[in-house]
Design a protein around this motif. Structure first.
Motif, PDB file in Angstrom:
ATOM      1  N   GLY A  74       0.813  -1.214   0.000  1.00  0.00           N
ATOM      2  CA  GLY A  74       0.000   0.000   0.000  1.00  0.00           C
ATOM      3  C   GLY A  74       0.843   1.259   0.000  1.00  0.00           C
ATOM      4  N   MET A  75       1.889   1.259   0.811  1.00  0.00           N
ATOM      5  CA  MET A  75       2.735   2.452   0.888  1.00  0.00           C
ATOM      6  C   MET A  75       3.539   2.650  -0.389  1.00  0.00           C
ATOM      7  N   ALA A  76       4.051   1.575  -0.965  1.00  0.00           N
ATOM      8  CA  ALA A  76       4.778   1.698  -2.233  1.00  0.00           C
ATOM      9  C   ALA A  76       3.863   2.267  -3.313  1.00  0.00           C
ATOM     10  N   PHE A  77       2.640   1.746  -3.378  1.00  0.00           N
ATOM     11  CA  PHE A  77       1.666   2.248  -4.348  1.00  0.00           C
ATOM     12  C   PHE A  77       1.391   3.729  -4.120  1.00  0.00           C
ATOM     13  N   TYR A  78       1.183   4.102  -2.853  1.00  0.00           N
ATOM     14  CA  TYR A  78       0.853   5.493  -2.550  1.00  0.00           C
ATOM     15  C   TYR A  78       1.997   6.439  -2.903  1.00  0.00           C
ATOM     16  N   LEU A  79       3.221   6.049  -2.581  1.00  0.00           N
ATOM     17  CA  LEU A  79       4.356   6.924  -2.893  1.00  0.00           C
ATOM     18  C   LEU A  79       4.490   7.137  -4.393  1.00  0.00           C
ATOM     19  N   ILE A  80       4.287   6.091  -5.168  1.00  0.00           N
ATOM     20  CA  ILE A  80       4.347   6.226  -6.629  1.00  0.00           C
ATOM     21  C   ILE A  80       3.193   7.091  -7.130  1.00  0.00           C
ATOM     22  N   LEU A  81       1.999   6.852  -6.601  1.00  0.00           N
ATOM     23  CA  LEU A  81       0.812   7.650  -6.949  1.00  0.00           C
ATOM     24  C   LEU A  81       1.071   9.123  -6.656  1.00  0.00           C
ATOM     25  N   ARG A  82       1.616   9.389  -5.507  1.00  0.00           N
ATOM     26  CA  ARG A  82       1.897  10.758  -5.063  1.00  0.00           C
ATOM     27  C   ARG A  82       2.917  11.430  -5.987  1.00  0.00           C
ATOM     28  N   MET A  83       3.952  10.682  -6.381  1.00  0.00           N
ATOM     29  CA  MET A  83       4.971  11.237  -7.266  1.00  0.00           C
ATOM     30  C   MET A  83       4.407  11.500  -8.658  1.00  0.00           C
ATOM     31  N   LYS A  84       3.557  10.604  -9.147  1.00  0.00           N
ATOM     32  CA  LYS A  84       2.974  10.786 -10.478  1.00  0.00           C
ATOM     33  C   LYS A  84       2.016  11.967 -10.531  1.00  0.00           C
ATOM     34  N   GLN A  85       1.411  12.300  -9.390  1.00  0.00           N
ATOM     35  CA  GLN A  85       0.514  13.448  -9.346  1.00  0.00           C
ATOM     36  C   GLN A  85       1.288  14.739  -9.068  1.00  0.00           C
ATOM     37  N   GLY A  86       2.614  14.637  -8.974  1.00  0.00           N
ATOM     38  CA  GLY A  86       3.455  15.810  -8.800  1.00  0.00           C
ATOM     39  C   GLY A  86       3.329  16.455  -7.437  1.00  0.00           C
ATOM     40  N   LYS A  87       3.086  15.670  -6.395  1.00  0.00           N
ATOM     41  CA  LYS A  87       2.883  16.223  -5.065  1.00  0.00           C
ATOM     42  C   LYS A  87       3.990  15.811  -4.102  1.00  0.00           C
ATOM     43  N   GLU A  88       5.181  15.452  -4.613  1.00  0.00           N
ATOM     44  CA  GLU A  88       6.216  14.976  -3.721  1.00  0.00           C
ATOM     45  C   GLU A  88       6.470  15.984  -2.678  1.00  0.00           C
TER      46      GLU A  88
END
Length: 107
Positions: free
Chosen positions: A93-107
């Motif tokens: 779940g966390m790996a998915f979320y971190l990738i999702l967050r990066m793809k949405q440009g919200k790092e």
């Protein structure tokens, strides 16, 4: 570390955990479909109880973080990461979320 190498590394470990979960958990669960018994198996002794409580509390903290960022940063589809945090587990779940967050440009 570059952004893409970070994404590959966390993808690798998230997928590795999911595959490990499938390999170790699904076969015994199919032989004896007892989801409650399987969940309670994490509490059979003080050591496994400690690990289980750590993961459960980690999931609650992770869920609060995802829900907070959904509002504050406009992260969409974080609920998928919360579900993945339940099955197969917080690592995926966390790996998915971190990738999702990066793809949405919200790092």
């Amino acid at each position: 570390m570059t952004k893409s190498s970070f994404q590959y590394i966390i993808s690798f470990f998230g997928i590795l955990f999911a595959l490990s979960f499938i390999y170790f958990v699904i076969p015994p669960l199919l032989k004896n479909f007892d989801v409650i018994g399987a969940a309670l198996g994490g509490f059979v002794n003080p050591f496994s109880t400690g690990y289980s409580l750590d993961i459960i509390c980690t999931w609650f903290v992770f869920s609060a973080w995802v829900l907070y960022e959904a509002k504050s940063k406009g992260i969409q589809n974080g609920w998928i990461a919360i579900l993945l945090g339940v099955v197969p587990g917080v690592a995926t779940g966390m790996a998915f979320y971190l990738i999702l967050r990066m793809k949405q440009g919200k790092e």
